[in-house]
Scaffold this motif. Structure first.
Motif, PDB file in Angstrom:
ATOM      1  N   LEU A 225       1.364  -1.401   0.264  1.00 26.42           N
ATOM      2  CA  LEU A 225      -0.180  -0.018  -0.581  1.00 26.42           C
ATOM      3  C   LEU A 225       0.892   1.397  -0.480  1.00 26.42           C
ATOM      4  CD1 LEU A 225      -1.479  -2.090   2.250  1.00 26.42           C
ATOM      5  CD2 LEU A 225      -3.247  -0.577   1.689  1.00 26.42           C
ATOM      6  N   ILE A 226       0.110   2.309  -0.437  1.00 27.97           N
ATOM      7  CA  ILE A 226       1.233   3.524  -0.664  1.00 27.97           C
ATOM      8  C   ILE A 226      -0.056   4.731  -0.588  1.00 27.97           C
ATOM      9  CG2 ILE A 226       2.616   5.006  -2.684  1.00 27.97           C
ATOM     10  CD1 ILE A 226       3.069   2.254  -4.355  1.00 27.97           C
ATOM     11  N   VAL A 227       0.885   5.254   0.711  1.00 29.77           N
ATOM     12  CA  VAL A 227      -0.443   6.801   0.681  1.00 29.77           C
ATOM     13  C   VAL A 227       0.561   8.032   0.448  1.00 29.77           C
ATOM     14  CG1 VAL A 227      -0.033   7.123   3.423  1.00 29.77           C
ATOM     15  CG2 VAL A 227      -1.867   7.876   1.638  1.00 29.77           C
ATOM     16  N   THR A 228      -0.004   9.055  -0.794  1.00 22.79           N
ATOM     17  CA  THR A 228       0.740  10.419  -0.594  1.00 22.79           C
ATOM     18  C   THR A 228       0.085  11.041   0.555  1.00 22.79           C
ATOM     19  OG1 THR A 228      -1.382  11.485  -1.847  1.00 22.79           O
ATOM     20  CG2 THR A 228       0.439   9.911  -3.369  1.00 22.79           C
ATOM     21  N   GLU A 229       0.924  11.582   0.581  1.00 25.62           N
ATOM     22  CA  GLU A 229       0.919  13.446   0.787  1.00 25.62           C
ATOM     23  C   GLU A 229      -0.737  14.317  -0.050  1.00 25.62           C
ATOM     24  OE1 GLU A 229       5.408  15.234   1.197  1.00 25.62           O
ATOM     25  OE2 GLU A 229       3.541  16.239   0.380  1.00 25.62           O
ATOM     26  N   ARG A 230      -1.063  15.185   1.433  1.00 25.80           N
ATOM     27  CA  ARG A 230      -2.234  15.654   0.860  1.00 25.80           C
ATOM     28  C   ARG A 230      -1.774  16.561  -0.134  1.00 25.80           C
ATOM     29  NH1 ARG A 230      -5.022  17.483   6.318  1.00 25.80           N
ATOM     30  NH2 ARG A 230      -4.309  16.361   7.667  1.00 25.80           N
ATOM     31  N   ILE A 231      -2.817  16.836  -1.018  1.00 23.30           N
ATOM     32  CA  ILE A 231      -2.763  17.202  -2.556  1.00 23.30           C
ATOM     33  C   ILE A 231      -4.098  17.672  -2.351  1.00 23.30           C
ATOM     34  CG2 ILE A 231      -0.807  15.964  -3.441  1.00 23.30           C
ATOM     35  CD1 ILE A 231      -3.213  14.474  -5.031  1.00 23.30           C
ATOM     36  N   ARG A 232      -4.147  18.416  -3.513  1.00 24.29           N
ATOM     37  CA  ARG A 232      -5.341  19.175  -4.129  1.00 24.29           C
ATOM     38  C   ARG A 232      -6.349  18.259  -4.672  1.00 24.29           C
ATOM     39  NH1 ARG A 232      -5.249  19.780  -9.843  1.00 24.29           N
ATOM     40  NH2 ARG A 232      -3.468  19.460 -10.716  1.00 24.29           N
ATOM     41  N   PRO A 233      -7.860  18.415  -4.068  1.00 26.90           N
ATOM     42  CA  PRO A 233      -8.404  17.243  -5.665  1.00 26.90           C
ATOM     43  C   PRO A 233      -7.925  17.202  -6.294  1.00 26.90           C
ATOM     44  CG  PRO A 233      -9.723  19.153  -3.808  1.00 26.90           C
ATOM     45  CD  PRO A 233      -8.232  19.637  -4.236  1.00 26.90           C
ATOM     46  N   VAL A 234      -7.515  15.708  -6.499  1.00 22.77           N
ATOM     47  CA  VAL A 234      -7.777  15.630  -7.555  1.00 22.77           C
ATOM     48  C   VAL A 234      -8.822  14.224  -8.722  1.00 22.77           C
ATOM     49  CG1 VAL A 234      -4.982  15.957  -7.808  1.00 22.77           C
ATOM     50  CG2 VAL A 234      -5.858  13.345  -7.018  1.00 22.77           C
ATOM     51  N   MET A 235      -9.346  13.968  -7.175  1.00 22.96           N
ATOM     52  CA  MET A 235     -10.684  12.790  -7.876  1.00 22.96           C
ATOM     53  C   MET A 235     -11.193  12.783  -7.205  1.00 22.96           C
ATOM     54  SD  MET A 235      -8.238   9.601  -6.960  1.00 22.96           S
ATOM     55  CE  MET A 235      -9.478   8.432  -7.268  1.00 22.96           C
ATOM     56  N   ARG A 236     -12.465  12.426  -6.819  1.00 25.98           N
ATOM     57  CA  ARG A 236     -13.581  12.061  -6.303  1.00 25.98           C
ATOM     58  C   ARG A 236     -14.267  10.501  -6.496  1.00 25.98           C
ATOM     59  NH1 ARG A 236     -16.562  17.101  -9.514  1.00 25.98           N
ATOM     60  NH2 ARG A 236     -17.232  15.625 -11.517  1.00 25.98           N
ATOM     61  N   SER A 237     -14.045   9.519  -7.143  1.00 25.90           N
ATOM     62  CA  SER A 237     -14.968   8.316  -7.361  1.00 25.90           C
ATOM     63  C   SER A 237     -13.557   7.590  -6.715  1.00 25.90           C
ATOM     64  CB  SER A 237     -14.959   8.002  -8.165  1.00 25.90           C
ATOM     65  OG  SER A 237     -13.649   8.177  -9.318  1.00 25.90           O
ATOM     66  N   VAL A 238     -14.162   5.832  -6.103  1.00 24.71           N
ATOM     67  CA  VAL A 238     -12.737   4.857  -6.622  1.00 24.71           C
ATOM     68  C   VAL A 238     -12.904   4.342  -7.352  1.00 24.71           C
ATOM     69  CG1 VAL A 238     -12.314   2.249  -5.607  1.00 24.71           C
ATOM     70  CG2 VAL A 238     -13.973   4.529  -3.826  1.00 24.71           C
ATOM     71  N   LEU A 239     -11.667   4.229  -7.998  1.00 26.31           N
ATOM     72  CA  LEU A 239     -11.306   3.881  -8.534  1.00 26.31           C
ATOM     73  C   LEU A 239     -10.517   2.293  -8.730  1.00 26.31           C
ATOM     74  CD1 LEU A 239      -9.548   7.099 -11.111  1.00 26.31           C
ATOM     75  CD2 LEU A 239     -11.525   5.859 -11.084  1.00 26.31           C
ATOM     76  N   SER A 240     -10.511   1.957  -9.567  1.00 28.78           N
ATOM     77  CA  SER A 240      -9.678   0.232 -10.188  1.00 28.78           C
ATOM     78  C   SER A 240      -9.878   0.203 -11.611  1.00 28.78           C
ATOM     79  CB  SER A 240     -10.438  -1.162  -9.630  1.00 28.78           C
ATOM     80  OG  SER A 240     -11.384  -0.737  -9.277  1.00 28.78           O
ATOM     81  N   VAL A 241      -9.131  -1.062 -12.129  1.00 31.28           N
ATOM     82  CA  VAL A 241      -9.003  -1.430 -13.329  1.00 31.28           C
ATOM     83  C   VAL A 241      -9.653  -2.570 -13.598  1.00 31.28           C
ATOM     84  CG1 VAL A 241      -6.641   0.282 -13.127  1.00 31.28           C
ATOM     85  CG2 VAL A 241      -6.605  -2.253 -13.190  1.00 31.28           C
ATOM     86  N   ALA A 242      -9.531  -3.042 -15.081  1.00 31.80           N
ATOM     87  CA  ALA A 242     -10.374  -3.812 -15.169  1.00 31.80           C
ATOM     88  C   ALA A 242      -9.804  -5.469 -14.560  1.00 31.80           C
ATOM     89  CB  ALA A 242     -10.133  -4.048 -16.786  1.00 31.80           C
ATOM     90  N   ASN A 243      -8.420  -5.514 -14.229  1.00 32.88           N
ATOM     91  CA  ASN A 243      -8.089  -6.861 -13.851  1.00 32.88           C
ATOM     92  C   ASN A 243      -8.664  -6.721 -12.289  1.00 32.88           C
ATOM     93  OD1 ASN A 243      -6.211  -5.969 -12.925  1.00 32.88           O
ATOM     94  ND2 ASN A 243      -4.764  -6.731 -13.913  1.00 32.88           N
TER      95      ASN A 243
END
Lengths: 373, 479
Positions: A225-243
């Motif tokens: 697992l990887i977490v970033t610092e606080r950043i400006r809003p760049v997304m508002r959904s939960v994203l996953s990829v096909a697999n």
């Protein structure tokens, strides 16, 4: 004193089982070798999605999703569960097929997933990569802050009169007609007696079952697992990829959590040992590909969490075969999402009620070889 | 890309790391010295940044002279250095993952010497997070590397020898010191005298500093600390408070208030244990050496094979002792890697140890003055922010402890204390001391588990240039 039930393993499933048993009138203890919810239940990505849930578990996950959203009502303290839509992304033709196939399988189990155009996906999530070809879309999705889970369950358990015994590793269970005697490592504590035991030790249920003479292999996944610092809003959904190998969400505090089950080094004995650099690179590339604005985010922290999987990749929830009044619960794929509900149905079973949905008979796994083992 | 091989990788090019690298090379080992700064010197012998020059006519300080000499020696000896490279991850094989201007590079050493120095501790008070309130170490960076004043009129507060160094540095650079507030008493300083006598040069320097402050009429308030800093006009109003020997505030309405444009404050130094915690080396708590340190022998061998610590990061003993400590670690490496026979090793080691003991006496006396004071921690007001990255107050830490958080990792999970960009370096020591008030000891509270990245790194730095086809996507999860 004899407990009605001792739950060994204080993760989401153990805590939820214990809480529902106590609310059903039983005198219960939860025992953990560490603090509550400090393994998988406290360090997972907190994704509350149907896109990554095994199709057969969708009905369970949907009920559990509602429990997480209502956590402050039944736990008395929330885990910042947040309802946002979920998208699963396809960037190649092969992934488009996979999205269609997987959406159909989950839809058949009741997940309201539809496949949408990239234009519509970008209306929901404007920051997506322009190369998007298709997306699976589910209105029921969201996330929690998994690290708050132990605090929330700790509150609820204590208020329900459950004895919470932390930092107390168990080394054996003596089972007989008179019930069970739970013995602690090195005799550090007096053994505890119980009419029933529930083994809820995540990846450690394999050695726990061995205490009772049962051999059921449990595979250990070491998720990075990887977490970033606080950043400006760049997304508002939960994203996953096909697999299924990406989970991505931005919390209200601005941090973005990147997961998806890319594997690190570790095992049951040592826990998570270290990240595999090429898997970090892969996971970060995939995340920054999906949402290009993530490229400039700085990584604050990388960690590992252990996930358990049975030979048929379905949960193990029900009676320990051949041992009276012993139960086991665990190995639900996307177990954090489904966990509270799984604990509730096992408690219903133990209390002699009919579970809201069927359990996952442990007996089926005895002698079933682990694929690839 | 597979890692490049070297015998010894030294992290940190301050006095300990640089001397370790020189010594290891002299023993015939293949060495790589890494530092995130653009040249060697570390914090104490900080190099002037590229594009800057020493002001004409200004005399080189003794520290600048020592730093220049060290840098020249590294170049003469041809030690392979990677400056401007950030160590962001270390694997259990001791593989060092670095990020530099060229992107991600990895090195696989047989031994790793960690000489990463210290982080400054600030025991929080209301206003400590205001812009213009900076650490004593930060002030020395401004003064040493850029001859910059923190502000024209500055309050200098905290504990230890940096107080005098910064205050006189400000005067030298043409600034004004509103006051020096020292948690120690004159008696605390006097008690260190016999130890200071081992270093007459530094004792003399200290006396010169004192004289300079007196000549400038700077008020020096012993057994005083900052009660609060509030913005006032274009500067600050700094309220002071008397403290007892433990650092605990004493109610006293007469404690003076100072107006200043800047505040520089530090309560000692905390050894940097990021790398040794990441590698799960055994640690121990030693308040007199700065706090949690890797449990190591006198030559810096930790509980992890091939992992050595040197200098103040291994326990504060001062810059003068750091060099000998670095050499000791290098000798131990050379011996352990079979490049130095036992007799030569023992002879050189004993000589270095006696030199280290001599210098460390002074450093330990200073470390004692800078050690965390229990009363100062106990005296933190409930609504004071402790973790400034995540705005976690003392009251929230106390609440979490009362709720059942028994160790630092639980505290972190329940409050976000230590989850921000400083990765717990700023708040970890004080938060640990606060939790220890509930759980009985620093050992019981423990410390934050070490995590990569060792410093924040951007996704683009790690991910590099790529197309979708370059992403090694694993096989699909079960449906």
């Amino acid at each position: 004193m004899i407990y009605d039930a001792i739950v060994i393993g204080g993760g989401v499933m153990g805590c939820s089982t214990a809480l529902h048993l106590a609310r059903g009138g039983m005198h219960v203890a939860v025992v953990d070798r560490g603090p509550l919810c400090r393994e998988a239940s406290g360090v997972n990505a907190g994704t509350l999605t149907l896109h990554m849930t095994r199709a057969a578990l969708v009905p369970y996950a949907m009920r559990a999703w509602q429990m997480w959203m209502d956590a402050d009502k039944w736990l008395g303290m929330g885990v910042l569960a947040t309802h946002v839509p979920g998208l699963t992304l396809a960037f190649t033709e092969a992934e488009c097929e996979l999205v269609e196939l997987r959406a159909a399988a989950r839809r058949a189990q009741g997940a309201p997933i539809e496949v949408i155009t990239p234009e519509r996906a970008r209306q929901i999530e404007p920051g997506l990569h322009p190369g998007l070809l298709k997306a699976g879309y589910c209105e029921i999705d969201g996330f929690a802050s998994a690290y708050l889970t132990g605090r929330a369950f700790g509150h609820a358990l204590k208020r329900a009169g459950v004895d919470v015994i932390e930092n107390a590793p168990v080394e054996a269970i003596d089972s007989g007609d008179a019930g069970h005697l739970v013995r602690f490592a090195g005799g550090a504590r007096e053994p505890l007696r119980a009419k029933r035991v529930v083994l809820a030790g995540g990846v450690w249920i394999e050695p726990m079952l061995a205490w009772l003479g049962i051999d059921i292999p449990i595979k250990v996944l070491v998720n990075q697992l990887i977490v970033t610092e606080r950043i400006r809003p760049v997304m508002r959904s939960v994203l996953s990829v096909a697999n299924g190998l990406l989970s991505l969400k931005q919390f209200a505090n601005g941090t973005v959590l990147i997961g998806g089950g890319w594997q690190g080094e570790g095992d049951r004995e040592r826990g998570g040992v270290e990240a595999r650099p090429h898997n970090l690179v892969g996971n970060m590339r995939l995340a920054a590909y999906a949402v290009p604005a993530l490229a400039e985010a700085r990584i604050a922290r990388i960690w590992l969490g252990l996930e358990a999987e049975t030979a048929d990749a379905l949960p193990i929830i029900g009676d320990v075969p051949g041992v009276a009044n012993a139960y086991v619960i665990g190995s639900a794929h996307s177990g954090y999402t489904s966990g509270p509900f799984m604990g509730r149905i096992l408690a219903q079973h133990i209390l002699g009620q009919t579970p809201d949905l069927p359990l996952f008979e442990p007996a089926r796994l005895v002698g079933l070889p682990m694929p690839g083992a | 890309m597979s890692p490049q091989a070297t015998d010894v990788l030294v992290v940190g090019a301050g006095p300990a790391g640089a001397r370790a690298a020189l010594r290891a090379q002299a023993c015939g080992l293949d060495v790589l010295l890494v530092d995130e700064n653009h040249d060697a010197g570390g914090q104490v012998w900080r190099p002037i940044p590229p594009g800057f020059a020493r002001a004409s006519g200004s005399a080189r300080s003794p520290e600048a002279r020592d730093g220049d000499a060290l840098r020249a020696e590294l170049r003469r000896a041809g030690v392979r250095c990677l400056f401007g490279h950030k160590l962001w991850n270390v694997g259990t094989s001791l593989r060092a993952d670095l990020i530099g201007p060229e992107g991600v590079v990895s090195w696989q050493p047989r031994a790793l010497i960690v000489a990463t120095g210290t982080t400054e501790r600030v025991v929080p008070f209301p206003g400590w997070t205001l812009p213009g309130v900076i650490g004593l170490a930060a002030a020395t960076i401004l003064l040493k590397s850029q001859n910059m004043l923190p502000g024209h009129r500055t309050v200098v507060a905290g504990a230890g020898p940096l107080l005098l160094a910064v205050a006189t540095g400000i005067l030298k650079a043409g600034g004004e010191v509103a006051a020096v507030l020292d948690l120690a008493s004159p008696g605390d300083w006097l008690r260190t005298l016999p130890l200071l006598a081992s270093r007459p040069d530094l004792l003399w320097l200290g006396l010169q500093w004192q004289a300079r402050l007196r000549a400038a009429g700077v008020p020096v308030l012993y057994r005083h600390g900052i009660r609060s800093v509030e913005a006032a006009g274009s500067g600050f109003e700094v309220r002071t408070q008397r403290v007892d020997a433990s650092g605990q505030p004493i109610a006293d309405a007469t404690a003076p208030v100072f107006a200043a444009e800047a505040v520089t404050v530090g309560h000692g130094l905390v050894p940097g244990t990021d790398v040794t915690r990441l590698l799960r080396a055994r640690h121990r708590y030693a308040v007199e050496l700065g706090g949690w340190i890797a449990d190591a022998d006198a030559e810096g061998r930790t509980s992890v094979a091939g992992l050595y610590v040197a200098g103040d990061g291994a326990g504060i003993a001062g810059a003068a002792a750091a060099g000998a400590h670095g050499e000791l670690a290098a000798l131990a490496c050379a011996h352990d890697l079979g490049r130095l026979d036992a007799t030569t090793h023992a002879r050189e080691r004993d000589r270095l140890k006696s030199s280290w003991r001599q210098s460390a006496r002074f450093g330990h006396a200073m470390a004692g003055l800078m050690a965390l004071r229990d009363g100062a921690v106990a005296g933190i007001a409930p609504d004071t922010v402790v973790c400034r990255c995540e705005d976690v107050t003392r009251a929230e830490i106390d609440d979490a402890a009362r709720d059942g958080a028994r160790d630092m990792n639980q505290l972190k999970a329940w409050t976000r204390c230590g989850m921000g960009p400083c990765q717990g370096r700023s708040c970890g020591d004080v938060a640990g001391a606060l939790l220890a008030l509930h759980v009985g000891s620093r050992e019981a509270a423990g410390c934050f588990t070490g995590r990569a990245p060792l410093r924040p790194v951007s996704l683009s730095e790690v991910a590099g240039e790529y197309t979708y086809a370059d992403i090694p996507i694993p096989k699909a999860a079960p449906l």
